[in-house]
Design an enzyme around this catalytic site. Structure first.
Site, PDB file in Angstrom:
ATOM      1  NE  ARG A  76      -2.986 133.406 -54.533  1.00 21.64           N
ATOM      2  CZ  ARG A  76      -2.807 132.218 -55.077  1.00 21.64           C
ATOM      3  NH1 ARG A  76      -1.715 131.543 -54.839  1.00 21.64           N
ATOM      4  NH2 ARG A  76      -3.724 131.691 -55.854  1.00 21.64           N
ATOM      5  CG  ASN A 135       2.484 132.716 -58.180  1.00 25.39           C
ATOM      6  OD1 ASN A 135       3.156 131.853 -58.740  1.00 25.39           O
ATOM      7  ND2 ASN A 135       1.201 132.561 -57.931  1.00 25.39           N
ATOM      8  CD  GLU A 136      -1.682 132.234 -61.313  1.00 27.29           C
ATOM      9  OE1 GLU A 136      -2.605 132.612 -60.571  1.00 27.29           O
ATOM     10  OE2 GLU A 136      -1.738 131.199 -61.997  1.00 27.29           O
ATOM     11  CB  CYS A 159      -4.340 153.681 -55.079  1.00 22.49           C
ATOM     12  SG  CYS A 159      -2.665 153.652 -55.735  1.00 22.49           S
ATOM     13  CB  CYS A 175      -2.738 153.699 -59.818  1.00 20.39           C
ATOM     14  SG  CYS A 175      -1.907 152.188 -59.294  1.00 20.39           S
ATOM     15  CD  GLU A 207       1.039 127.607 -60.217  1.00 15.33           C
ATOM     16  OE1 GLU A 207      -0.173 127.404 -60.021  1.00 15.33           O
ATOM     17  OE2 GLU A 207       1.624 128.616 -59.812  1.00 15.33           O
ATOM     18  CD1 TRP A 234      -8.402 126.998 -57.756  1.00 10.82           C
ATOM     19  CD2 TRP A 234      -9.611 127.473 -59.572  1.00 10.82           C
ATOM     20  NE1 TRP A 234      -7.610 126.745 -58.862  1.00 10.82           N
ATOM     21  CE2 TRP A 234      -8.319 127.032 -59.984  1.00 10.82           C
ATOM     22  CE3 TRP A 234     -10.547 127.815 -60.552  1.00 10.82           C
ATOM     23  CZ2 TRP A 234      -7.953 126.938 -61.324  1.00 10.82           C
ATOM     24  CZ3 TRP A 234     -10.172 127.722 -61.889  1.00 10.82           C
ATOM     25  CH2 TRP A 234      -8.897 127.287 -62.249  1.00 10.82           C
ATOM     26  CD  GLU A 267      -3.936 127.487 -53.326  1.00  6.19           C
ATOM     27  OE1 GLU A 267      -2.848 127.423 -52.737  1.00  6.19           O
ATOM     28  OE2 GLU A 267      -4.113 128.105 -54.389  1.00  6.19           O
ATOM     29  CE  LYS A 268     -10.385 122.900 -45.292  1.00  9.62           C
ATOM     30  NZ  LYS A 268     -11.018 124.078 -45.929  1.00  9.62           N
ATOM     31  CG  HIS A 325      -5.176 122.911 -55.584  1.00 10.44           C
ATOM     32  ND1 HIS A 325      -4.252 122.176 -56.305  1.00 10.44           N
ATOM     33  CD2 HIS A 325      -5.640 123.850 -56.431  1.00 10.44           C
ATOM     34  CE1 HIS A 325      -4.162 122.670 -57.525  1.00 10.44           C
ATOM     35  NE2 HIS A 325      -4.999 123.687 -57.639  1.00 10.44           N
TER      36      HIS A 325
HETATM   37  C1  GLA Z   1      -2.486 129.562 -59.170  1.00  7.37           C
HETATM   38  C2  GLA Z   1      -1.361 129.964 -58.232  1.00  7.37           C
HETATM   39  C3  GLA Z   1      -0.950 128.883 -57.275  1.00  7.37           C
HETATM   40  C4  GLA Z   1      -2.154 128.120 -56.763  1.00  7.37           C
HETATM   41  C5  GLA Z   1      -2.948 127.593 -57.922  1.00  7.37           C
HETATM   42  C6  GLA Z   1      -4.127 126.760 -57.495  1.00  7.37           C
HETATM   43  O1  GLA Z   1      -2.096 129.096 -60.355  1.00  7.37           O
HETATM   44  O2  GLA Z   1      -0.219 130.421 -58.929  1.00  7.37           O
HETATM   45  O3  GLA Z   1      -0.246 129.482 -56.212  1.00  7.37           O
HETATM   46  O4  GLA Z   1      -2.935 128.969 -56.001  1.00  7.37           O
HETATM   47  O5  GLA Z   1      -3.444 128.682 -58.664  1.00  7.37           O
HETATM   48  O6  GLA Z   1      -4.874 126.284 -58.573  1.00  7.37           O
HETATM   49 ZN    ZN Z   2      -2.299 151.794 -57.074  1.00  6.74          ZN
END
Ligand code: GLA
Ligand code: ZN
Length: 676
Positions: free
Chosen positions: A112, A150-151, A158, A161, A304, A312, A352-353, A355
């Protein structure tokens, strides 16, 4: 909830992936959410492939059903655009989406946050899905917040860029000659004659490590490109849904993107709080204060945290009983108005199973984690909106600059292992240990309301910053500056004015050289005349500025080496104020004693005197001051209630009145009403 006034209650809940489960499970989830007092879930963060299974096909029905279900239970949605993970067909049919990594490898589809921020296809499709979602759900009763992607944090190298980088540079520098000058490209014969000769700094040319002015601009460019991705979706959303707040969650590692810039585009700051097991509470507090500072003190979203262990870390230690509660209140104490978790229900497969989650694989409610979270949810529900939107009134400020962070750590020499966050943490701890409330703001911010300002290691001094610090000090401010400051301009070019450059007259010193020693070699700071608790000798390490006094006086001198006896701690009277310079990396005790003394001299006080290990903060709302007490220590402590109303925690009568009882890990919230 609107962009102006978004927190009618403390939002409690978090990331929810109903698309990983059958619809019978959703009903059970609703039952469990109610038991746990969940009032907000974040979805559908990673469901783009499910919503848009092919270019012209959209399947929103499942999302409609789950949103309706949430609304029917009074649960709000933090509605995410699913653009952090593009569908496989998209990567396959539009390969410009796939990024090139720092080693120059074109990535294939997977994981992702694996897209190029300058990909025209990514921009087109992400805008498209954001618009469709906004059109479909803008009036949905569950909708409370828009959560874009997200994040964010792809570093891409590339060709798209590279072309966009050249354009970005042209806009910034106008001519090739100016670029040659601002990057000092005479060095190693890097001069260019044409914009097309500019390459991106990567492992293919080592400029990512060896040519700081270029890499620094590349990091700025990547932040800008990512902000463009965010705004691309935000504009689409606002075009049809203009009163719902829009945000995105920054990762707990935070360094990658310049959040001080990014947050200018967000309605509320949001971040993911994942302290490592055993992390010092002061480090977590610092990060909260950094986030609160990003929007000028406005309350923010803790998007979060883990209700239990992570997956992790090298060792994924269980959160101890009470730990989640303590961390949650710490967030609220520093200005968050949400307690959101990753995740609501644990995945059965994928990375993440293991987490932590509110609901674990077996789905039982009779678990330690569920019980603790549910109890917390109940407490937060009872708190209502008593402090939501409340502000922190700090008399001390810590000045932090994201680009200084990059530049300081990119710099080759004098010291390889410079860690800006560790330095900031050291200064911050000197305040935190005394429960002095601190605003973490930029060096160019208005400082007039602060009685004490610390600016550790301001290696890069950008235009206007030294004038701001001078104006503050001249008017009576007290400034504490850390070593290795005033070295380079915003392009990482070294000042020719003698260190600390433009701040030389403010600090009244000239730093002629700086010594760097391996971590096991120390020097000392001998205090000349005791200043309050500042007396005797303190150790110091890593970096040692060798300076001459111009108008400053030496408060301390080095104890060893060929620079024994030369100043290591100075003060310069400047206008009505004083500017201190800590010329080395001192042991914590020196900063504790120095900052403690300066707080005393400048009337900067903790909201309340409490035993060591207890953290206290205050949030003000209307005429009420909400006191948060958190016991990070091992021993139970008892604190006077002082006529306040206890909202959370325990009280016991004692001889001298009612006392708040705070066991290890305990929390109390007490409100003091003041006549308006
Ligand atoms: C990040 C992501 C989440 C998840 C958590 C797990 O913060 O935004 O989707 O993967 O890590 O710690
Ligand atoms: Zn690029």
């Amino acid at each position: 909830m609107t962009r102006e006034n978004p927190f009618p209650r403390i939002y409690f809940g978090g990331d929810y992936n109903p698309d990983q489960w059958s619809e019978e499970v959703w009903e059970e989830d609703m039952r469990l959410f109610e038991l746990a007092h969940v009032n907000m879930v974040t979805l559908p963060v990673f469901s783009w492939a499910k919503i848009q299974p092919s270019e012209d096909e959209f399947r929103f029905e499942w999302l409609d059903r789950i949103l309706d279900l949430l609304a029917s239970r009074g649960i709000s949605a933090c509605l995410a655009t699913p653009t952090a993970a593009q569908p496989a067909w998209m990567s396959r049919n539009y390969p410009d989406i796939l990024p090139v990594d720092e080693e120059g490898r074109k990535r294939t589809h997977g994981k992702r946050v694996n897209y190029c921020p300058n990909s025209p296809s990514y921009r087109k499709f992400s805008r498209g899905i954001a618009l469709r979602m906004a059109e479909r759900y803008r009036a949905h009763p569950a909708l409370a917040i828009w959560h874009i992607s997200n994040e964010y944090g792809t570093y891409c190298f590339c060709d798209n860029c590279a072309a966009a980088f050249r354009k970005w540079l042209k806009k910034r520098y106008a001519t090739v000659g100016e670029l040659n000058r601002r990057w000092n490209l005479d060095f190693w014969g890097h001069l260019i004659a044409d914009w097309e000769e500019i390459t991106v700094p990567s492992e293919l040319n080592d400029d990512n490590k060896w040519y700081q002015p270029k890499m620094l601009d590349y990091l700025r460019f990547l932040t800008d490109s990512t902000i463009d991705c965010f705004n691309n979706e935000k504009e689409a959303i606002l075009s049809v849904s203009s009163d719902i707040p829009v945000t995105t969650n920054m990762s707990g590692f935070i360094k990658k993107m310049n959040q001080q810039l990014f947050n200018e585009h967000m309605d509320y700051a949001a971040w993911d709080n994942y302290p490592a097991p055993g992390a010092e509470p002061s480090l977590v507090a610092l990060k909260h204060d950094i986030v609160r500072g990003l929007k000028g003190g406005r309350s923010y979203i803790m998007m979060e945290q883990s209700p239990n262990q992570q997956n992790w870390q090298p060792f994924n230690t269980l959160k101890r009983p009470g730990e989640v509660r303590l961390l949650s209140y710490q967030a609220l104490a520093h200005g968050a108005d949400t307690v959101l978790f990753f995740q609501m229900r644990q995945s059965v497969g994928g990375v993440e199973k293991f987490h932590g989650a509110l609901i674990e694989h077996h789905g039982a409610e009779n678990t330690r984690v569920f019980r603790e979270c549910a109890a917390l949810g109940g407490e937060l529900e009872r708190l209502g909106d008593v402090f939501t939107g409340g502000t922190t009134e700090a008399k001390a400020a810590l000045l932090v600059d994201w680009e200084n962070w990059w530049a300081l750590e990119l710099s080759t020499g004098p010291n390889r292992d410079t860690d800006y966050m560790a330095i900031l943490h050291k200064y911050y701890k000197a305040f935190y240990g005394r429960n002095i409330l601190v605003d973490v703001i930029r060096p160019e911010s208005d400082l007039s309301s602060y009685s004490l300002v610390a600016v550790p290691n301001l290696y890069m001094v950008k235009p206007g910053v030294s004038d701001n610090l001078k104006a503050y000090t001249k008017q009576g401010g007290c400034l504490v500056t850390g070593c290795f400051s005033g070295i380079v301009d915003e392009n990482d070019l070294v000042t020719t004015k003698g260190f600390p450059g433009e701040m030389r007259d403010l600090l009244g010193i000239w730093v002629e050289e700086f010594d760097a020693l391996p971590p096991d070699r120390e020097n000392g700071i001998a205090i000349n005349d005791p200043i309050g608790k500042l007396t005797g000798t303190y150790s110091c390490a890593h970096l040692f500025d060798l300076l001459h006094l111009e108008s400053a006086e030496a408060l301390g001198t080095y104890t060893d080496d060929f620079y024994k006896g030369r100043p290591s701690l100075t003060v310069n009277r400047y206008g009505k104020g004083s500017a201190y310079y800590v010329a080395t990396d001192p042991e914590q005790a020196l900063l504790d004693d120095l900052i403690g003394e300066l707080c005393r001299q400048n009337g900067v006080e903790a909201p309340e005197t409490v035993p060591a290990g207890v953290e206290v903060t205050v949030r003000k709302k209307g005429g009420a001051s909400c006191f948060f007490f958190m016991n990070h220590g091992e021993e139970t402590v008892r604190l006077p209630l002082k006529g306040r109303k206890l909202l959370v925690g325990k009280i016991l009568p004692e001889k001298d009145g009612l006392r708040i009882v705070l066991p290890h890990g305990g929390v109390a919230i007490a409100v003091e009403e003041r006549a308006l």
